[in-house]
Design a protein around this motif. Sequence first.
Motif, PDB file in Angstrom:
ATOM      1  N   CYS A   1      -5.378   9.739   3.523  1.00  0.00           N
ATOM      2  CA  CYS A   1      -5.467   8.279   3.394  1.00  0.00           C
ATOM      3  C   CYS A   1      -5.741   7.652   4.753  1.00  0.00           C
ATOM      4  O   CYS A   1      -5.080   7.969   5.730  1.00  0.00           O
ATOM      5  CB  CYS A   1      -4.187   7.688   2.811  1.00  0.00           C
ATOM      6  SG  CYS A   1      -4.333   5.895   2.584  1.00  0.00           S
TER       7      CYS A   1
ATOM      8  N   HIS B   1       0.832  -1.203   0.000  1.00  0.00           N
ATOM      9  CA  HIS B   1       0.000   0.000   0.000  1.00  0.00           C
ATOM     10  C   HIS B   1       0.871   1.261   0.000  1.00  0.00           C
ATOM     11  O   HIS B   1       0.636   2.196  -0.767  1.00  0.00           O
ATOM     12  CB  HIS B   1      -0.939  -0.023   1.209  1.00  0.00           C
ATOM     13  CG  HIS B   1      -1.760   1.207   1.352  1.00  0.00           C
ATOM     14  ND1 HIS B   1      -2.829   1.486   0.534  1.00  0.00           N
ATOM     15  CD2 HIS B   1      -1.651   2.262   2.196  1.00  0.00           C
ATOM     16  CE1 HIS B   1      -3.348   2.652   0.880  1.00  0.00           C
ATOM     17  NE2 HIS B   1      -2.653   3.149   1.883  1.00  0.00           N
TER      18      HIS B   1
ATOM     19  N   HIS C   1       0.188   1.931   7.068  1.00  0.00           N
ATOM     20  CA  HIS C   1       1.424   2.105   6.305  1.00  0.00           C
ATOM     21  C   HIS C   1       2.646   1.695   7.115  1.00  0.00           C
ATOM     22  O   HIS C   1       2.597   1.695   8.342  1.00  0.00           O
ATOM     23  CB  HIS C   1       1.582   3.584   5.929  1.00  0.00           C
ATOM     24  CG  HIS C   1       0.366   4.179   5.285  1.00  0.00           C
ATOM     25  ND1 HIS C   1      -0.666   4.708   6.006  1.00  0.00           N
ATOM     26  CD2 HIS C   1       0.014   4.294   3.982  1.00  0.00           C
ATOM     27  CE1 HIS C   1      -1.610   5.140   5.179  1.00  0.00           C
ATOM     28  NE2 HIS C   1      -1.232   4.898   3.945  1.00  0.00           N
TER      29      HIS C   1
ATOM     30  N   HIS D   1       1.591   4.642  -2.908  1.00  0.00           N
ATOM     31  CA  HIS D   1       1.699   6.095  -2.683  1.00  0.00           C
ATOM     32  C   HIS D   1       2.995   6.619  -3.286  1.00  0.00           C
ATOM     33  O   HIS D   1       3.038   7.670  -3.914  1.00  0.00           O
ATOM     34  CB  HIS D   1       1.705   6.421  -1.181  1.00  0.00           C
ATOM     35  CG  HIS D   1       0.390   6.213  -0.505  1.00  0.00           C
ATOM     36  ND1 HIS D   1      -0.818   6.439  -1.112  1.00  0.00           N
ATOM     37  CD2 HIS D   1       0.092   5.819   0.757  1.00  0.00           C
ATOM     38  CE1 HIS D   1      -1.794   6.179  -0.259  1.00  0.00           C
ATOM     39  NE2 HIS D   1      -1.270   5.797   0.879  1.00  0.00           N
TER      40      HIS D   1
ATOM     41  N   GLY E   1      -5.547   4.396   5.234  1.00  0.00           N
ATOM     42  CA  GLY E   1      -4.934   3.065   5.235  1.00  0.00           C
ATOM     43  C   GLY E   1      -3.895   2.911   6.332  1.00  0.00           C
ATOM     44  O   GLY E   1      -3.694   3.813   7.146  1.00  0.00           O
TER      45      GLY E   1
HETATM   46 ZN   LIG Z   1      -2.367   5.068   2.330  1.00  0.00          ZN
END
Ligand SMILES: [Zn+2]
Length: 220
Positions: free
Chosen positions: A188, A103, A192, A107, A190
């Motif tokens: 974001c 992920h 990381h 980016h 998410g």
């Molecule tokens: Zn992300």
Amino acid sequence: MPAYYKHPEWNELDTAVKETVALGDQIYLRFEDTIFYAQGGGQKSDRGTVSAEGNAYPLIKCIKDEHGDPLALIDSEHPEELLGKKVHLALDRPFRDTQMKLHTSLHLLHMLIEKHLGHDIENPITSDIEEDFAFNKYKNAVVEGVDFQMIAQEMNELTAQDIPVETWSDEKDPHYRYWKCMDTTIPCGGIHVKNLKEIGPVSLVFHSKKGNMTVQVRLG
Ligand SMILES: [Zn+2]
């Protein structure tokens, strides 16, 4: 804020089942706190195990409810019986690590394409993470002239270095989160890696088809 944001390095957590939530014909569990990241933004749901009273139930998936809070579906005939019970959560760490690396790599890929072109570009048409690779699909016109071989080289230079990645929640809306690496900040939610060097070597596989360019990132 769930433990997966506060302590993404945690592999286990003792918590309790706070609520059961019926969605469709399935019953989901809401834990008091959780280390299981819910699927979203192309990232897959975590994998792991929920143990209670000597039984271990595989986690089928973790999703976000309408408020963005995580709910877990476990492989059990009667998940509702766990309501109010103490549970032990155990994370599939290798799977999570691969997802975080892939992920974060996406980016980085997007960031380097913009750097090459010298301007911001629209988001990929599709961005997804599979078991062992991730990809962004762009319109050909958006990435025209980009030398992906050079991007791969630059990505590898960055993922070999000690470069921190920061993430934080918006002050007003904790479900809204930001990611920052070097001088790039993007929204974001998410999860990381905390440093680019955790990613290590990567390779890019790219091909153009029907007016779109798919760029795959593979680890190793
Ligand atoms: Zn992300």
